[in-house]
Write an enzyme that holds these catalytic residues in place. Structure first.
Site, mmCIF file in Angstrom:
data_model
loop_
_atom_site.group_PDB
_atom_site.id
_atom_site.type_symbol
_atom_site.label_atom_id
_atom_site.label_comp_id
_atom_site.label_asym_id
_atom_site.label_seq_id
_atom_site.Cartn_x
_atom_site.Cartn_y
_atom_site.Cartn_z
ATOM 1 N N SER A 104 0.838 -1.208 0.000
ATOM 2 C CA SER A 104 0.000 0.000 0.000
ATOM 3 C C SER A 104 0.872 1.256 0.000
ATOM 4 C CB SER A 104 -0.967 -0.060 1.190
ATOM 5 O OG SER A 104 -1.915 0.970 1.154
ATOM 6 N N ASP A 154 -9.575 -3.071 -6.607
ATOM 7 C CA ASP A 154 -8.947 -2.224 -5.584
ATOM 8 C C ASP A 154 -9.284 -0.765 -5.859
ATOM 9 O OD1 ASP A 154 -7.390 -0.926 -3.742
ATOM 10 O OD2 ASP A 154 -5.549 -2.008 -4.212
ATOM 11 N N HIS A 185 -7.879 -4.221 -1.903
ATOM 12 C CA HIS A 185 -6.629 -3.660 -1.391
ATOM 13 C C HIS A 185 -6.062 -4.602 -0.332
ATOM 14 C CE1 HIS A 185 -4.044 -0.127 -1.421
ATOM 15 N NE2 HIS A 185 -3.984 -0.181 -0.101
#
Length: 202
Positions: A104, A154, A185
């Site tokens: 991330s 995502d 995600h």
């Protein structure tokens, strides 16, 4: 040493060093399990992001969800790169192979490192990354290897932004391995397995 809180755990000098880059709200311990899965013998260098967003640690500022402060990205990436160079000296890592591993927000700063500081990061396994830099320099990234895993659903790291990152890397002669999963995600077991195969193919 540049002021980054961090964890360093020595490993087998014959194994690569893993630079672990946590996601938003994480810390140096977050990716230790990922590191153990990818290369259990490796030393790990795991700094903590210096930016606080409502108390959550990040690597750089953002103006809104998915909207990065690009000037801050460049500044913070260079600070992190300088820390890594100093850590190599401090911990006697010399010319050992180094692989950045990020999730991330950590994957985004890892991508920025590969684009902006190839003197520091030439290999990266990045999960849920998107394009972190508006206009990367025209660096020669021949010899750079990047593994990118992204979810097809995502909303936080949309695939069009990820494709911009792929294009930027390939236009600079980097080798890019793409993994897609049907989720959002997240870092999946399948992604980890694919990353391990990529890791071993060096």
């Amino acid at each position: 040493m540049t002021e980054f809180a961090h964890k360093f755990v020595e490993g087998d000098p014959a194994a690569p060093v893993l630079l672990l880059l946590h996601g938003t709200g994480g810390g140096p311990d977050d990716l230790l399990g990922v590191a153990a899965a990818l290369s259990p013998a490796s030393a790990v260098l795991a700094p903590a992001g210096q930016v606080s967003e409502h108390g959550a640690a990040r690597w750089f500022r953002r103006l809104a969800e998915g909207v990065f402060d690009y000037k801050d990205v460049v500044m913070r990436a260079n600070q992190l790169a300088d820390f890594v160079l100093e850590a190599r000296e401090t911990y006697g890592l010399a010319d050992r192979r180094l692989v950045a591993v990020g999730f991330s927000n950590g994957a985004n700063i890892g991508a920025a490192l590969t684009l902006l500081r190839p003197d520091v990061v030439r290999e990266a396994a990045l999960f849920a990354a998107m394009s972190p830099v508006l206009d990367p320099p025209a660096a020669d990234l021949a010899g750079t290897r990047v593994f990118l895993s992204n979810g097809e659903r995502d909303a936080m790291a949309p695939l069009d932004s990820t494709e911009q990152l792929v294009t930027a890397l390939r236009n600079r002669s980097a080798g890019v391995t793409i993994h897609r999963h049907p989720g959002g995600h997240q870092l999946t077991l399948d992604a980890l397995s694919s990353a391990k195969s990529w890791f071993a193919a060096y």
